[in-house]
Structures are given as C-alpha cells and as structure tokens.
Design an enzyme around this catalytic site. Sequence first.
Site, mmCIF file in Angstrom:
data_model
loop_
_atom_site.group_PDB
_atom_site.id
_atom_site.type_symbol
_atom_site.label_atom_id
_atom_site.label_comp_id
_atom_site.label_asym_id
_atom_site.label_seq_id
_atom_site.Cartn_x
_atom_site.Cartn_y
_atom_site.Cartn_z
ATOM 1 N N HIS A 37 -8.524 -2.562 3.477
ATOM 2 C CA HIS A 37 -8.158 -1.752 3.260
ATOM 3 C C HIS A 37 -9.959 -0.691 2.404
ATOM 4 O O HIS A 37 -10.010 -0.069 3.191
ATOM 5 C CB HIS A 37 -7.153 -1.091 2.483
ATOM 6 C CG HIS A 37 -5.520 -1.165 2.651
ATOM 7 N ND1 HIS A 37 -4.712 -2.981 1.654
ATOM 8 C CD2 HIS A 37 -4.704 -0.808 3.826
ATOM 9 C CE1 HIS A 37 -4.166 -2.520 2.486
ATOM 10 N NE2 HIS A 37 -4.021 -1.496 2.885
ATOM 11 N N GLN A 61 9.618 4.484 7.876
ATOM 12 C CA GLN A 61 9.162 3.535 8.590
ATOM 13 C C GLN A 61 9.412 1.626 8.646
ATOM 14 O O GLN A 61 9.039 1.227 9.060
ATOM 15 C CB GLN A 61 7.101 3.239 8.951
ATOM 16 C CG GLN A 61 6.970 2.780 7.603
ATOM 17 C CD GLN A 61 5.523 2.644 8.262
ATOM 18 O OE1 GLN A 61 4.644 4.218 7.675
ATOM 19 N NE2 GLN A 61 5.112 1.990 8.328
ATOM 20 N N ASP A 150 -3.316 -3.705 13.415
ATOM 21 C CA ASP A 150 -1.652 -2.821 13.331
ATOM 22 C C ASP A 150 -1.987 -1.722 15.007
ATOM 23 O O ASP A 150 -2.407 -0.819 14.933
ATOM 24 C CB ASP A 150 -1.512 -1.526 12.621
ATOM 25 C CG ASP A 150 -0.612 -2.037 11.078
ATOM 26 O OD1 ASP A 150 0.211 -3.384 11.183
ATOM 27 O OD2 ASP A 150 -1.708 -1.855 10.120
HETATM 28 O O1 PAF Z 1 -1.056 1.159 8.303
HETATM 29 C C1 PAF Z 1 0.092 1.402 7.706
HETATM 30 O O2 PAF Z 1 -0.575 1.458 6.281
HETATM 31 C C2 PAF Z 1 1.200 2.836 7.840
HETATM 32 O O3 PAF Z 1 1.641 2.433 9.175
HETATM 33 C C3 PAF Z 1 0.573 4.188 7.750
HETATM 34 C C4 PAF Z 1 -0.365 4.039 8.713
HETATM 35 C C5 PAF Z 1 0.171 3.987 6.643
HETATM 36 C C6 PAF Z 1 1.152 4.631 7.723
HETATM 37 O O4 PAF Z 1 3.013 4.647 6.704
#
Ligand code: PAF
Length: 282
Positions: A37, A61, A150
């Site tokens: 991150h 999600q 991802d």
């Molecule tokens: O990749 C992630 O951490 C999540 O899927 C995101 C893009 C922040 C959406 O909640």
Amino acid sequence: MKVITQIKALREYLNSIRKNDKSIGFVPTMGALHEGHLTLVRQSVKENLFTVCSIFVNPTQFNDPADLKKYPRTLQKDCEMLEEAGCDLVFAPDTSEVYPSEATISLTFGYLEEILEGKFRPGHFQGVGLVVSKLLHMVQPDRAYFGQKDYQQFLIIQTLVKDLNFPVKLIRVPIIREKDGLAMSSRNMRLSEEERAAAPVFFEALNAAAEVLKRDKNVNGARALAGRLIEEKNGVSLEYFEIAHPDTLKPLSNETVGDEVVLCVAGYVGNIRLIDNLIVNI
Ligand code: PAF
C-alpha cells in the site's frame, strides 16, 4: 496529515485543494496497511500535489461474513504509516457514512466477474464496483492507484471507469513481494509460522509455469506443473491456476496463446486465502 470521517467535510476540504489547482491522487484501501500500500501512496505523492488515502473495510465485497469479521483493523498504525509515506489526507468513514441505507442499485461486469475470483467469491466484484464508484464520487481524484496483486479487480475498475465515464486516470502499480517472493497482503499477518513458510509456493508455481511457457509455449503443461507444485505442498490447497489473456482474462490454450499472458493463482494456506499473479512475455 488530516483525518476525516464525514463525506461532507471531505468534499469541503478537497474543494479548497482543487481551487488551488492541486492535482489529487487517490489510494483506496481497506487498511491493515503494508509496504505494498505504501508503494501506491509514495507513487501518488510523487505524481500529485495532494494525496488522499481511504481506509474502509467494505462489507459489500465480502461474500463470507466470517472473513469480514476477521479482517484486520489497525487504523492508528495505518495513519502513522501513511503520515510517514507523505499522505496528506486519510478518509476513514464508518459503514453508516458510506451505506446510510442498503444500496439498491447493483453493478454487473458480465464475463469478467464470473471467472477466477468472481467464480469463487460470488458478488465480490459487484461490491468492489459499488464502493469504488462511491469513493471516486466522494474524492474526485485526478489519478487513482491500485495494486497489480488484485489483477482482476483492476480490470473490473477499468471497465467501471470507462463505462461510467469517471474522469480519472487509473494507475496499476506492480506487486511488492517479501524476500522469499510471497506477495504482500494484509492477510499474511494471519498466517502461522508454519503457514508463512509454505505460502511462497504460489510464487514458485507462477515462476515454474512461466519458465515452461517461455521455453516451449506449452500452456497445458505449464498449468499442470503449477497445479502439481501447489497441491504437493503440505497445508496448501489450490482453488485455481489459470493462464489467461491479459486484457480479457479468457483462458488460453496451446493454440490460442499469444506473446503476453497473465498467470493467476488462488488457494488456501491453512484457512487463509491468498492470491497472486505474474505477467509474462513469451
Ligand atoms: O483492493 C482493495 O483493498 C479493495 O478492494 C478496495 C479497492 C479498496 C475497495 O474496497
């Protein structure tokens, strides 16, 4: 570094930033931050005059409520790391701020949400699409940064941005790995010592398959070898290993393979689900 939890306050603050013609970079996250991150944040800091990071564990999600419950929440530590990385503003709303009532609309992505992650996590990408739409409306960034780990999510968000004309440039940032190749993930912190030692098998399998592809373009052989390596590892189980077209994620065969492919894998180490991928030029 400013921390804001309300949408109204976020909008007011960012309006004043925009008035001064500052470009805004945005890194959406679910917190439990790691070096992966922070790489996104640092790139945004380099390319924009103002960087916003959101921390929001998005319930829509998660197809498994137990997974949502167990998702690590480390806001204080995350904020310290973000400040150090040069982030200007953290947006950390409550669930009720983002979802004041249950959302009635839903976004679907056709084939792209039915395969790989979508097949094993039904509804996952609809939730991602919904929350990313909301966040892009709230922040209105010039650029938004997402990790390559991802991979399928990035394609979904590309579709979202294209189909709904969001005026944002999407930037995909390469995977950051531990020394032994394990892709960095917030889930890694839940691995036991033994599980952590087994987890690099996904990266090893990706590399072994890449070698077979580069040597003789044998997609079926590469897929079989990777599957075997993973299944043979103690405590590890395979969910899928796919060799696919990098733009469409359509599975490839020896007959349809081109010059660039993406190898995608998902599986469990103990009861922790991990994913990884590798883009390969053959
Ligand atoms: O990749 C992630 O951490 C999540 O899927 C995101 C893009 C922040 C959406 O909640």
